[in-house]
Design a protein around this motif. Structure first.
Motif, PDB file in Angstrom:
ATOM      1  N   GLY A 212      10.123  -8.833  16.408  1.00  0.00           N
ATOM      2  CA  GLY A 212       9.528  -7.520  15.892  1.00  0.00           C
ATOM      3  C   GLY A 212       9.848  -5.764  16.120  1.00  0.00           C
ATOM      4  N   GLN A 213      10.234  -6.553  17.283  1.00  0.00           N
ATOM      5  CA  GLN A 213      10.570  -4.901  18.388  1.00  0.00           C
ATOM      6  C   GLN A 213      11.445  -3.698  18.186  1.00  0.00           C
ATOM      7  OE1 GLN A 213      10.401  -5.753  22.770  1.00  0.00           O
ATOM      8  NE2 GLN A 213       8.489  -4.303  22.613  1.00  0.00           N
ATOM      9  N   VAL A 214      12.699  -4.467  17.463  1.00  0.00           N
ATOM     10  CA  VAL A 214      13.804  -3.991  17.306  1.00  0.00           C
ATOM     11  C   VAL A 214      14.476  -4.050  15.556  1.00  0.00           C
ATOM     12  CG1 VAL A 214      16.211  -2.847  17.646  1.00  0.00           C
ATOM     13  CG2 VAL A 214      14.347  -2.635  19.612  1.00  0.00           C
ATOM     14  N   SER A 215      14.311  -5.343  15.523  1.00  0.00           N
ATOM     15  CA  SER A 215      14.953  -5.825  14.401  1.00  0.00           C
ATOM     16  C   SER A 215      14.605  -5.758  12.744  1.00  0.00           C
ATOM     17  CB  SER A 215      15.350  -7.363  14.911  1.00  0.00           C
ATOM     18  OG  SER A 215      16.006  -7.777  15.512  1.00  0.00           O
ATOM     19  N   LEU A 216      13.889  -6.252  12.992  1.00  0.00           N
ATOM     20  CA  LEU A 216      13.067  -6.037  11.629  1.00  0.00           C
ATOM     21  C   LEU A 216      12.129  -4.144  11.376  1.00  0.00           C
ATOM     22  CD1 LEU A 216       9.678  -8.518  11.104  1.00  0.00           C
ATOM     23  CD2 LEU A 216      12.413  -8.157  10.194  1.00  0.00           C
ATOM     24  N   PRO A 217      11.931  -3.541  12.284  1.00  0.00           N
ATOM     25  CA  PRO A 217      12.242  -2.171  11.751  1.00  0.00           C
ATOM     26  C   PRO A 217      13.827  -1.316  11.736  1.00  0.00           C
ATOM     27  CG  PRO A 217      11.625  -2.835  13.903  1.00  0.00           C
ATOM     28  CD  PRO A 217      11.640  -3.920  13.475  1.00  0.00           C
ATOM     29  N   THR A 218      14.920  -1.418  12.294  1.00  0.00           N
ATOM     30  CA  THR A 218      15.673  -1.513  11.675  1.00  0.00           C
ATOM     31  C   THR A 218      16.063  -2.108  10.996  1.00  0.00           C
ATOM     32  OG1 THR A 218      16.790  -1.433  14.122  1.00  0.00           O
ATOM     33  CG2 THR A 218      18.611  -1.368  12.462  1.00  0.00           C
ATOM     34  N   LEU A 219      15.469  -3.193  10.015  1.00  0.00           N
ATOM     35  CA  LEU A 219      16.087  -3.395   8.846  1.00  0.00           C
ATOM     36  C   LEU A 219      15.403  -3.376   7.872  1.00  0.00           C
ATOM     37  CD1 LEU A 219      16.496  -7.836   9.640  1.00  0.00           C
ATOM     38  CD2 LEU A 219      18.365  -4.950   9.286  1.00  0.00           C
ATOM     39  N   PHE A 220      14.241  -2.600   7.898  1.00  0.00           N
ATOM     40  CA  PHE A 220      13.349  -1.952   6.881  1.00  0.00           C
ATOM     41  C   PHE A 220      14.210  -0.585   6.731  1.00  0.00           C
ATOM     42  CE2 PHE A 220      10.175   0.866   6.337  1.00  0.00           C
ATOM     43  CZ  PHE A 220       9.437  -0.143   4.775  1.00  0.00           C
ATOM     44  N   LYS A 221      14.627  -0.245   7.822  1.00  0.00           N
ATOM     45  CA  LYS A 221      15.056   1.435   7.729  1.00  0.00           C
ATOM     46  C   LYS A 221      16.334   2.241   7.116  1.00  0.00           C
ATOM     47  CE  LYS A 221      13.716   4.881   8.068  1.00  0.00           C
ATOM     48  NZ  LYS A 221      13.887   6.162   9.103  1.00  0.00           N
ATOM     49  N   GLY A 222      17.136   0.577   7.037  1.00  0.00           N
ATOM     50  CA  GLY A 222      18.480   0.557   6.621  1.00  0.00           C
ATOM     51  C   GLY A 222      19.285   0.532   7.283  1.00  0.00           C
ATOM     52  N   GLY A 223      18.902   0.372   8.508  1.00  0.00           N
ATOM     53  CA  GLY A 223      19.798   0.237   9.596  1.00  0.00           C
ATOM     54  C   GLY A 223      21.309  -0.995   9.663  1.00  0.00           C
ATOM     55  N   THR A 224      21.722  -1.145  11.004  1.00  0.00           N
ATOM     56  CA  THR A 224      22.532  -2.796  11.064  1.00  0.00           C
ATOM     57  C   THR A 224      22.186  -3.574  12.487  1.00  0.00           C
ATOM     58  OG1 THR A 224      24.705  -1.764   9.939  1.00  0.00           O
ATOM     59  CG2 THR A 224      24.855  -3.306  11.856  1.00  0.00           C
ATOM     60  N   VAL A 225      21.908  -4.483  12.133  1.00  0.00           N
ATOM     61  CA  VAL A 225      21.574  -5.256  13.170  1.00  0.00           C
ATOM     62  C   VAL A 225      22.267  -5.911  14.020  1.00  0.00           C
ATOM     63  CG1 VAL A 225      20.247  -7.330  13.945  1.00  0.00           C
ATOM     64  CG2 VAL A 225      19.597  -5.640  12.938  1.00  0.00           C
ATOM     65  N   VAL A 226      22.841  -5.886  15.213  1.00  0.00           N
ATOM     66  CA  VAL A 226      23.916  -6.632  15.422  1.00  0.00           C
ATOM     67  C   VAL A 226      23.636  -7.770  15.983  1.00  0.00           C
ATOM     68  CG1 VAL A 226      26.565  -6.910  17.499  1.00  0.00           C
ATOM     69  CG2 VAL A 226      25.761  -4.509  16.026  1.00  0.00           C
ATOM     70  N   VAL A 227      23.879  -9.442  15.433  1.00  0.00           N
ATOM     71  CA  VAL A 227      23.278 -10.486  16.422  1.00  0.00           C
ATOM     72  C   VAL A 227      24.452 -10.628  18.248  1.00  0.00           C
ATOM     73  CG1 VAL A 227      22.511 -12.562  16.082  1.00  0.00           C
ATOM     74  CG2 VAL A 227      22.761 -10.504  13.627  1.00  0.00           C
ATOM     75  N   ALA A 228      23.241 -11.431  19.037  1.00  0.00           N
ATOM     76  CA  ALA A 228      23.867 -11.985  19.919  1.00  0.00           C
ATOM     77  C   ALA A 228      23.706 -13.227  20.136  1.00  0.00           C
ATOM     78  CB  ALA A 228      23.882 -10.943  21.394  1.00  0.00           C
ATOM     79  N   PRO A 229      24.197 -14.180  20.523  1.00  0.00           N
ATOM     80  CA  PRO A 229      23.762 -15.215  20.497  1.00  0.00           C
ATOM     81  C   PRO A 229      23.105 -15.522  22.090  1.00  0.00           C
ATOM     82  CG  PRO A 229      25.744 -15.043  20.148  1.00  0.00           C
ATOM     83  CD  PRO A 229      25.645 -13.503  19.722  1.00  0.00           C
ATOM     84  N   ARG A 230      23.421 -15.117  22.203  1.00  0.00           N
ATOM     85  CA  ARG A 230      22.764 -14.671  24.116  1.00  0.00           C
ATOM     86  C   ARG A 230      23.046 -13.224  24.809  1.00  0.00           C
ATOM     87  NH1 ARG A 230      27.351 -17.848  23.928  1.00  0.00           N
ATOM     88  NH2 ARG A 230      28.781 -17.195  25.587  1.00  0.00           N
ATOM     89  N   PHE A 231      21.913 -13.296  26.403  1.00  0.00           N
ATOM     90  CA  PHE A 231      22.103 -12.112  26.742  1.00  0.00           C
ATOM     91  C   PHE A 231      23.342 -12.354  27.748  1.00  0.00           C
ATOM     92  CE2 PHE A 231      21.178 -10.224  30.877  1.00  0.00           C
ATOM     93  CZ  PHE A 231      21.293  -9.018  30.538  1.00  0.00           C
ATOM     94  N   ASP A 232      24.285 -11.630  27.532  1.00  0.00           N
ATOM     95  CA  ASP A 232      25.006 -11.333  28.779  1.00  0.00           C
ATOM     96  C   ASP A 232      25.849 -10.526  29.668  1.00  0.00           C
ATOM     97  OD1 ASP A 232      28.359 -10.778  29.239  1.00  0.00           O
ATOM     98  OD2 ASP A 232      28.116 -13.089  30.577  1.00  0.00           O
ATOM     99  N   PRO A 233      25.645  -9.895  30.958  1.00  0.00           N
ATOM    100  CA  PRO A 233      25.573  -8.142  31.110  1.00  0.00           C
ATOM    101  C   PRO A 233      26.701  -7.217  30.661  1.00  0.00           C
ATOM    102  CG  PRO A 233      24.336  -9.611  33.042  1.00  0.00           C
ATOM    103  CD  PRO A 233      24.865 -11.057  31.554  1.00  0.00           C
ATOM    104  N   GLY A 234      27.969  -7.992  30.755  1.00  0.00           N
ATOM    105  CA  GLY A 234      28.999  -7.567  30.446  1.00  0.00           C
ATOM    106  C   GLY A 234      29.303  -7.414  29.383  1.00  0.00           C
ATOM    107  N   TYR A 235      28.889  -8.599  28.466  1.00  0.00           N
ATOM    108  CA  TYR A 235      28.963  -8.682  26.788  1.00  0.00           C
ATOM    109  C   TYR A 235      28.314  -7.204  26.419  1.00  0.00           C
ATOM    110  CZ  TYR A 235      27.931  -8.473  21.692  1.00  0.00           C
ATOM    111  OH  TYR A 235      27.979  -8.705  20.565  1.00  0.00           O
ATOM    112  N   VAL A 236      27.322  -7.243  27.023  1.00  0.00           N
ATOM    113  CA  VAL A 236      26.438  -5.912  26.608  1.00  0.00           C
ATOM    114  C   VAL A 236      26.788  -4.474  26.514  1.00  0.00           C
ATOM    115  CG1 VAL A 236      23.751  -5.292  26.438  1.00  0.00           C
ATOM    116  CG2 VAL A 236      24.366  -7.783  26.519  1.00  0.00           C
ATOM    117  N   LEU A 237      27.107  -4.294  27.923  1.00  0.00           N
ATOM    118  CA  LEU A 237      27.493  -2.741  28.053  1.00  0.00           C
ATOM    119  C   LEU A 237      29.008  -2.211  27.303  1.00  0.00           C
ATOM    120  CD1 LEU A 237      27.390  -3.474  32.178  1.00  0.00           C
ATOM    121  CD2 LEU A 237      26.039  -1.434  30.893  1.00  0.00           C
ATOM    122  N   SER A 238      29.458  -3.780  27.035  1.00  0.00           N
ATOM    123  CA  SER A 238      31.278  -3.357  26.100  1.00  0.00           C
ATOM    124  C   SER A 238      30.893  -3.130  24.888  1.00  0.00           C
ATOM    125  CB  SER A 238      31.924  -4.450  26.562  1.00  0.00           C
ATOM    126  OG  SER A 238      31.253  -5.950  25.857  1.00  0.00           O
ATOM    127  N   ALA A 239      29.468  -3.964  24.461  1.00  0.00           N
ATOM    128  CA  ALA A 239      29.197  -4.193  23.211  1.00  0.00           C
ATOM    129  C   ALA A 239      28.752  -2.780  22.728  1.00  0.00           C
ATOM    130  CB  ALA A 239      28.969  -5.141  22.832  1.00  0.00           C
TER     131      ALA A 239
END
Length: 538
Positions: A243-270
């Motif tokens: 509800g916080q970011v995913s559905l609002p972004t899809l409602f507006k027609g943006g792109t949601v990048v799906v991360a299988p899990r949280f990894d700090p190094g990956y998130v910063l690079s992504a």
């Protein structure tokens, strides 16, 4: 009856910008492939390869999958469970289930076999879809013994697999709505399980209207653009993940990048590589990100806002993000509100770093039943009502009735409203422990402890923790020859999710009690805080 439910969103959005990318699953670089701490299962899903779906493709796959579910016996009001890390398939199952007027039930991937078995017995899903990371857990649970008619693995292409279901329905969809199901906004859409005060999880039932108006509430607070790329790293078995970011972004027609899990190094690079504009997180995530060695040099220029909640972030963490020029918007919510109740707005958030902001657009708040708005400068238990607030708990009418007072949902949290209308969480009425964004109810842990042989009694309280916000501290009365601290914690593994297992255990001869026999948990909190070397949290 036309379908204005959540399941119609992909097709409706495809009419506007069908060629734009809706969902992307991004491959983590090898150097960021290690699991984060806090109890993740297994390895990557085969679905995690770098791939994407346009809105037109998503609409067609949702249509085919909904037809496949119908062939498996899923109908209006039936449940479809999902057990797996964040994946494009999670969104497809969510939308396809909604298209049939059925109910999407995501399970926490950190649960033990006994806990998953309980949820299956409670929700009674017709179909269980699962990722390969949880295959062994699914075998151990034996879903058929709990009334599940079909188990669908996301991985592989054999008979009964996710790919086989989509292939069998390949002639359907192609961007056209062929499912004929009457779905009203008042229909149930999602059951999200939250730990219960009776020691067992309870399912909060959210309707299509609840989720839709939560999306409207988010969009009234923050500007989400069609060009935005949002990172979905919060688990989709939590209300915040959806509800916080995913559905609002899809409602507006943006792109949601799906991360299988949280990894700090990956998130910063992504964030840098994909030009991420927003994400939602819990304070533990924000702390781990700003403490990562790559944080100082990471390109965060694309971030327009970060939404967080669950507890207040440490001031030093907020300052670290503010120095990088990233607006942090703290919110307050709960599963029962889909989840948003309060959210800070960009204009003013930096000056009020520990405020939860102002009420959402379609949400009413009060500190006393019957009052329209909280009086500035007052505090009290927060009461909530609105189009985003749930109707009740799954099969728990008595517990539902106890949580409402004259139409207001009782939050159990004490909130203070400042003179400018911005609110602050003061304390929790209940004893819930929030560890790394996960709710841990002591009574559930105590019930498992008390079931162990040789344990006479137990009480669990929360203590402050630098990494997780709070962790559990257990006081146990037990046969001194039966248990050690390590053996007791080891016995809890497999019976409880890892984040629920107390970090500290102390054996005591007696528990302090009131004259009426209730455990004096305030006394235990003070003792636990001293023993753990932290200030008293409550």
């Amino acid at each position: 009856m036309p379908d204005y439910g959540l399941g119609s969103w992909p097709a409706r959005r495809a009419r506007i910008n069908g060629a734009d990318v809706a969902l992307r699953q991004h491959t983590e670089p090898a150097e960021h492939s290690e699991h984060s701490e806090h109890g993740e299962h297994g390895e990557h899903s085969e679905q995690s390869a770098d791939r994407s779906l346009t809105y037109a493709e998503l609409a067609a796959r949702v249509e085919r999958l909904s037809l496949a579910f119908a062939e498996l016996g899923v109908g209006h009001g039936d449940r479809v469970a999902y057990l797996g890390p964040n994946d494009i398939a999670t969104f497809e199952v969510f939308f396809a289930t909604a298209r049939l007027g059925a109910i999407f039930v995501p399970f926490n991937t950190r649960l033990a076999a006994d806990e998953v078995a309980y949820l299956l017995d409670d929700a009674r899903p017709t179909v269980l879809v699962h990722g390969p990371e949880l295959a062994d857990l699914v075998v151990a649970v034996d879903p058929a013994a709990h009334g599940v008619a079909a188990v669908v693995p996301v991985a592989g292409s054999g008979p009964g697999s996710y790919a086989a279901l989509l292939h069998a329905a390949v002639g359907a969809g192609a961007g056209h709505c062929v499912v004929r199901s009457e779905v009203a906004l008042s229909d149930d859409a999602v059951i999200l399980y939250t730990s219960g005060t009776t020691g067992r999880p309870k399912g909060a039932v959210l309707s299509h209207a609840n989720m839709t108006f939560n999306t409207m509430n988010q969009l009234a607070h923050v500007d989400v653009l069609t060009s935005d790329v949002a990172l979905c790293m919060a688990p989709l078995f939590h209300a915040a993940g959806l509800g916080q970011v995913s559905l609002p972004t899809l409602f507006k027609g943006g792109t949601v990048v799906v991360a299988p899990r949280f990894d700090p190094g990956y998130v910063l690079s992504a964030i840098a590589a994909l030009r991420i504009a927003s994400f939602s997180a819990v304070p533990t995530m924000l702390q781990m990100l700003c403490e990562h060695p790559d944080f100082a040099a990471a390109d965060l220029s694309s971030l327009r806002f970060v939404i967080y909640g669950g507890s207040t972030v440490a001031e030093r963490v907020a300052v670290a993000w503010q120095r990088r020029g990233v607006p942090l918007l703290q919110g307050y919510g709960m599963t029962e509100a889909s989840p948003g109740v309060y959210l800070a707005v960009p204009q003013g958030a930096a000056a009020r770093p520990i405020s939860i902001g102002v009420p959402h657009f379609f949400t009413d708040v009060s500190l006393a039943a019957g009052a329209d708005e909280p009086e500035p400068g007052t505090s009290g238990e927060l009461l909530v009502r609105g189009l985003n607030v749930f109707r009740g708990y799954w099969n728990r009418p008595a517990e539902t009735d106890r949580t409402f007072t004259d139409g207001w949902f009782r939050s159990g949290d004490v909130v203070r409203v400042a003179q400018d209308g911005w609110a602050y969480v003061v304390d929790r009425v209940t004893d819930v422990i929030i560890s790394g964004g996960e709710n841990v109810y002591p009574v559930e842990v105590e019930a498992v402890l008390n079931a162990l042989p040789g344990v006479v009694d137990a009480a669990v309280v929360g203590v402050a923790d630098d990494r997780w916000g709070e962790v559990g501290f257990a006081f146990v009365i037990a046969d001194p020859d039966a248990w050690t601290e390590e053996s007791l914690r080891a016995a809890l593994r497999g019976r409880l999710a890892s984040f629920k297992i107390p970090k500290y255990v102390r054996f005591v001869p007696v528990l302090p009690r009131t004259a009426t026999g209730k455990v004096r948990k305030q006394d235990l909190r003070a003792t636990a805080a001293t023993a753990a070397g932290t200030p008293t949290f409550h």
